[in-house]
Enzyme design. Structure first.
Site, PDB file in Angstrom:
ATOM      1  N   LYS A  84      -8.692  44.755  31.018  1.00 36.83           N
ATOM      2  CA  LYS A  84      -9.400  46.040  31.039  1.00 36.83           C
ATOM      3  C   LYS A  84      -8.535  47.062  30.303  1.00 36.83           C
ATOM      4  O   LYS A  84      -7.341  47.198  30.590  1.00 36.83           O
ATOM      5  CB  LYS A  84      -9.608  46.441  32.498  1.00 36.83           C
ATOM      6  CG  LYS A  84     -10.808  47.310  32.747  1.00 36.83           C
ATOM      7  CD  LYS A  84     -11.049  47.441  34.245  1.00 36.83           C
ATOM      8  CE  LYS A  84     -12.186  48.355  34.553  1.00 36.83           C
ATOM      9  NZ  LYS A  84     -12.200  48.749  35.963  1.00 36.83           N
TER      10      LYS A  84
HETATM   11  O1  G3P Z   1     -13.725  50.503  38.431  1.00 32.85           O
HETATM   12  C1  G3P Z   1     -14.081  51.662  37.771  1.00 32.85           C
HETATM   13  C2  G3P Z   1     -15.098  52.523  38.455  1.00 32.85           C
HETATM   14  O2  G3P Z   1     -16.052  51.757  39.075  1.00 32.85           O
HETATM   15  C3  G3P Z   1     -14.521  53.634  39.286  1.00 32.85           C
HETATM   16  O3  G3P Z   1     -15.446  54.213  40.158  1.00 32.85           O
HETATM   17  O4  G3P Z   1     -16.042  55.664  42.063  1.00 32.85           O
HETATM   18  O5  G3P Z   1     -13.734  55.834  41.075  1.00 32.85           O
HETATM   19  O6  G3P Z   1     -15.706  56.686  39.833  1.00 32.85           O
HETATM   20  P1  G3P Z   1     -15.227  55.686  40.819  1.00 32.85           P
END
Ligand code: G3P
Length: 216
Positions: A84
Protein backbone atom coordinates in the site's frame (compact mmCIF):
# COMPACT_ATOMS: atom_id res chain seq x y z
CA UNK A 1 -18.50 -7.55 -4.69
CA UNK A 2 -15.52 -8.64 -2.63
CA UNK A 3 -15.37 -7.70 1.05
CA UNK A 4 -12.06 -6.82 2.66
CA UNK A 5 -11.89 -6.12 6.37
CA UNK A 6 -10.26 -2.80 7.29
CA UNK A 7 -8.43 -3.59 10.52
CA UNK A 8 -5.17 -4.75 12.08
CA UNK A 9 -7.05 -6.47 14.92
CA UNK A 10 -6.63 -10.22 14.42
CA UNK A 11 -9.58 -11.03 16.68
CA UNK A 12 -11.88 -9.03 14.39
CA UNK A 13 -10.38 -10.72 11.33
CA UNK A 14 -10.94 -14.18 12.84
CA UNK A 15 -14.55 -13.33 13.79
CA UNK A 16 -15.39 -11.91 10.34
CA UNK A 17 -13.73 -14.91 8.67
CA UNK A 18 -16.07 -17.20 10.62
CA UNK A 19 -18.99 -15.26 9.13
CA UNK A 20 -17.59 -15.92 5.64
CA UNK A 21 -17.15 -12.20 5.00
CA UNK A 22 -13.41 -11.86 4.45
CA UNK A 23 -11.98 -11.93 0.92
CA UNK A 24 -8.96 -9.88 1.98
CA UNK A 25 -7.59 -7.42 4.55
CA UNK A 26 -6.46 -3.81 4.47
CA UNK A 27 -4.34 -2.21 7.15
CA UNK A 28 -2.79 1.22 7.52
CA UNK A 29 -0.26 2.73 9.95
CA UNK A 30 -3.03 4.13 12.19
CA UNK A 31 -4.75 0.74 12.44
CA UNK A 32 -1.45 -1.03 13.24
CA UNK A 33 -0.67 1.62 15.88
CA UNK A 34 -4.15 1.05 17.38
CA UNK A 35 -3.38 -2.69 17.67
CA UNK A 36 -0.33 -1.78 19.78
CA UNK A 37 1.59 -4.69 18.22
CA UNK A 38 4.70 -5.15 16.07
CA UNK A 39 3.77 -4.65 12.39
CA UNK A 40 5.46 -7.81 11.09
CA UNK A 41 4.02 -9.96 13.91
CA UNK A 42 0.52 -8.72 13.06
CA UNK A 43 1.04 -9.34 9.35
CA UNK A 44 2.32 -12.88 9.93
CA UNK A 45 -0.76 -13.68 12.01
CA UNK A 46 -3.10 -12.19 9.40
CA UNK A 47 -1.33 -14.24 6.68
CA UNK A 48 -2.01 -17.41 8.67
CA UNK A 49 -5.71 -16.50 9.05
CA UNK A 50 -6.67 -15.17 5.63
CA UNK A 51 -6.52 -16.68 2.18
CA UNK A 52 -6.55 -13.49 0.14
CA UNK A 53 -4.81 -10.18 -0.48
CA UNK A 54 -3.47 -8.35 2.58
CA UNK A 55 -2.54 -4.69 2.16
CA UNK A 56 0.50 -3.56 4.15
CA UNK A 57 1.41 0.12 3.94
CA UNK A 58 4.87 1.62 3.58
CA UNK A 59 5.79 4.57 5.79
CA UNK A 60 8.72 5.91 3.75
CA UNK A 61 8.00 9.00 1.70
CA UNK A 62 10.59 8.73 -1.09
CA UNK A 63 10.35 6.16 -3.89
CA UNK A 64 13.67 4.39 -3.28
CA UNK A 65 12.92 3.84 0.41
CA UNK A 66 9.31 2.81 -0.38
CA UNK A 67 10.64 0.14 -2.74
CA UNK A 68 13.06 -1.16 -0.09
CA UNK A 69 10.24 -1.37 2.48
CA UNK A 70 8.00 -3.07 -0.08
CA UNK A 71 10.61 -5.74 -0.76
CA UNK A 72 10.87 -6.58 2.94
CA UNK A 73 7.07 -6.66 3.41
CA UNK A 74 6.43 -8.79 0.32
CA UNK A 75 8.91 -11.42 1.54
CA UNK A 76 6.44 -12.28 4.33
CA UNK A 77 4.18 -13.78 1.65
CA UNK A 78 4.79 -12.76 -1.97
CA UNK A 79 1.36 -14.07 -3.06
CA UNK A 80 -0.80 -12.39 -0.40
CA UNK A 81 1.01 -9.18 0.50
CA UNK A 82 -0.14 -6.10 -1.41
CA UNK A 83 2.05 -3.03 -1.00
CA UNK A 84 0.00 0.00 0.00
CA UNK A 85 1.47 3.32 -1.10
CA UNK A 86 0.23 6.89 -0.82
CA UNK A 87 -0.88 8.69 -3.97
CA UNK A 88 2.05 11.09 -4.12
CA UNK A 89 4.54 11.63 -6.94
CA UNK A 90 7.01 9.43 -5.07
CA UNK A 91 4.28 6.86 -4.51
CA UNK A 92 3.57 6.79 -8.26
CA UNK A 93 7.26 6.34 -9.08
CA UNK A 94 7.49 3.45 -6.62
CA UNK A 95 4.24 1.95 -7.98
CA UNK A 96 5.56 1.95 -11.51
CA UNK A 97 8.82 0.28 -10.47
CA UNK A 98 7.09 -2.25 -8.20
CA UNK A 99 4.43 -3.20 -10.74
CA UNK A 100 7.14 -3.78 -13.37
CA UNK A 101 8.80 -6.17 -10.90
CA UNK A 102 5.49 -8.02 -10.42
CA UNK A 103 4.53 -6.68 -6.96
CA UNK A 104 0.86 -6.07 -6.19
CA UNK A 105 0.10 -2.50 -5.16
CA UNK A 106 -2.77 -0.58 -3.56
CA UNK A 107 -2.69 3.18 -4.00
CA UNK A 108 -4.18 4.80 -0.94
CA UNK A 109 -5.31 8.25 0.21
CA UNK A 110 -7.13 8.79 -3.09
CA UNK A 111 -9.57 11.68 -3.04
CA UNK A 112 -10.15 12.39 -6.75
CA UNK A 113 -10.87 10.35 -9.89
CA UNK A 114 -7.80 11.82 -11.58
CA UNK A 115 -5.56 10.52 -8.79
CA UNK A 116 -7.09 7.09 -9.43
CA UNK A 117 -6.41 7.44 -13.16
CA UNK A 118 -2.74 8.21 -12.45
CA UNK A 119 -2.52 5.15 -10.19
CA UNK A 120 -3.98 2.92 -12.92
CA UNK A 121 -1.56 4.35 -15.48
CA UNK A 122 1.35 3.58 -13.12
CA UNK A 123 0.18 -0.05 -13.03
CA UNK A 124 -1.54 -0.18 -9.62
CA UNK A 125 -3.39 -3.39 -8.81
CA UNK A 126 -5.89 -1.52 -6.61
CA UNK A 127 -6.96 2.06 -5.88
CA UNK A 128 -8.49 3.08 -2.57
CA UNK A 129 -10.73 6.16 -2.70
CA UNK A 130 -11.56 7.32 0.87
CA UNK A 131 -15.31 7.97 0.75
CA UNK A 132 -15.92 8.71 4.45
CA UNK A 133 -13.19 11.32 4.64
CA UNK A 134 -14.57 13.03 1.52
CA UNK A 135 -18.04 13.08 3.08
CA UNK A 136 -16.47 14.57 6.24
CA UNK A 137 -15.36 17.66 4.30
CA UNK A 138 -18.70 18.16 2.55
CA UNK A 139 -17.99 16.28 -0.69
CA UNK A 140 -19.88 13.27 -2.06
CA UNK A 141 -17.42 10.43 -1.52
CA UNK A 142 -19.37 8.00 -3.65
CA UNK A 143 -19.41 10.42 -6.59
CA UNK A 144 -15.63 9.99 -6.75
CA UNK A 145 -16.07 6.20 -6.87
CA UNK A 146 -18.67 6.53 -9.64
CA UNK A 147 -16.29 8.68 -11.72
CA UNK A 148 -13.39 6.26 -11.20
CA UNK A 149 -15.65 3.37 -12.31
CA UNK A 150 -16.58 5.25 -15.49
CA UNK A 151 -12.98 6.17 -16.33
CA UNK A 152 -11.66 2.64 -15.72
CA UNK A 153 -14.48 1.15 -17.82
CA UNK A 154 -14.01 3.70 -20.61
CA UNK A 155 -10.40 2.63 -21.08
CA UNK A 156 -10.48 -0.96 -19.88
CA UNK A 157 -8.13 -0.50 -16.90
CA UNK A 158 -7.89 -3.70 -14.87
CA UNK A 159 -7.05 -1.82 -11.67
CA UNK A 160 -9.62 -2.79 -9.04
CA UNK A 161 -11.50 -0.20 -7.00
CA UNK A 162 -11.46 -0.66 -3.23
CA UNK A 163 -14.04 1.62 -1.59
CA UNK A 164 -12.24 2.66 1.63
CA UNK A 165 -13.00 4.83 4.65
CA UNK A 166 -16.37 3.11 4.82
CA UNK A 167 -18.47 4.39 7.72
CA UNK A 168 -21.94 2.90 7.19
CA UNK A 169 -23.99 0.19 5.45
CA UNK A 170 -25.14 2.92 3.03
CA UNK A 171 -21.56 3.20 1.71
CA UNK A 172 -21.50 -0.56 1.06
CA UNK A 173 -24.87 -0.43 -0.72
CA UNK A 174 -23.77 2.46 -2.93
CA UNK A 175 -20.45 0.73 -3.71
CA UNK A 176 -22.41 -2.30 -4.90
CA UNK A 177 -24.79 -0.19 -7.01
CA UNK A 178 -21.85 1.57 -8.67
CA UNK A 179 -20.04 -1.69 -9.34
CA UNK A 180 -16.93 -1.09 -7.23
CA UNK A 181 -14.87 -4.28 -7.15
CA UNK A 182 -14.27 -4.30 -3.40
CA UNK A 183 -15.40 -2.60 -0.21
CA UNK A 184 -12.99 -2.57 2.70
CA UNK A 185 -15.19 -2.49 5.74
CA UNK A 186 -14.56 -2.02 9.48
CA UNK A 187 -15.78 -5.00 11.54
CA UNK A 188 -18.43 -2.84 13.30
CA UNK A 189 -20.00 -1.95 9.93
CA UNK A 190 -19.88 -5.61 8.79
CA UNK A 191 -22.00 -6.49 11.81
CA UNK A 192 -24.46 -3.69 11.01
CA UNK A 193 -24.95 -5.15 7.51
CA UNK A 194 -26.55 -8.28 8.93
CA UNK A 195 -28.99 -6.42 11.17
CA UNK A 196 -32.60 -5.66 10.32
CA UNK A 197 -35.33 -5.06 12.92
CA UNK A 198 -37.89 -6.91 10.79
CA UNK A 199 -35.64 -9.99 10.81
CA UNK A 200 -35.61 -9.93 14.64
CA UNK A 201 -39.39 -9.32 14.87
CA UNK A 202 -40.08 -12.00 12.25
CA UNK A 203 -37.92 -14.59 14.01
CA UNK A 204 -39.54 -13.83 17.35
CA UNK A 205 -42.98 -14.43 15.83
CA UNK A 206 -41.94 -17.64 14.04
CA UNK A 207 -40.54 -19.04 17.29
CA UNK A 208 -43.58 -17.97 19.35
CA UNK A 209 -45.96 -19.57 16.82
CA UNK A 210 -43.84 -22.73 16.83
CA UNK A 211 -43.96 -22.95 20.62
CA UNK A 212 -47.78 -22.60 20.52
CA UNK A 213 -47.94 -25.36 17.88
CA UNK A 214 -45.78 -27.86 19.81
CA UNK A 215 -47.60 -27.11 23.06
CA UNK A 216 -50.95 -28.24 21.51
O1 G3P B 1 -7.75 1.90 5.45
C1 G3P B 1 -7.99 3.18 4.99
C2 G3P B 1 -9.33 3.75 5.32
O2 G3P B 1 -10.31 2.79 5.24
C3 G3P B 1 -9.36 4.61 6.56
O3 G3P B 1 -10.66 4.86 7.02
O4 G3P B 1 -12.24 5.66 8.73
O5 G3P B 1 -9.80 6.23 8.97
O6 G3P B 1 -11.19 7.30 7.21
P1 G3P B 1 -11.00 6.09 8.04
Amino acid sequence: MKFFIDTADVKEIAAATELGLVDGVTTNPSLVAKSGRDFHDVLKEIISLVDGPISAEVVATDAAAMIKEAEVLAKLDPEKIVIKLPLTEEGLKATKALSQKGFKTNLTLIFSPLQALLAAKAGATYVSPFVGRLDDVGHEGMECVEQIRTIFDNYGYGTEIIVASVRSPQHVLQAGMIGADICTIPYSVMLQLAKHPLTDIGLEKFLADWQKHVAK
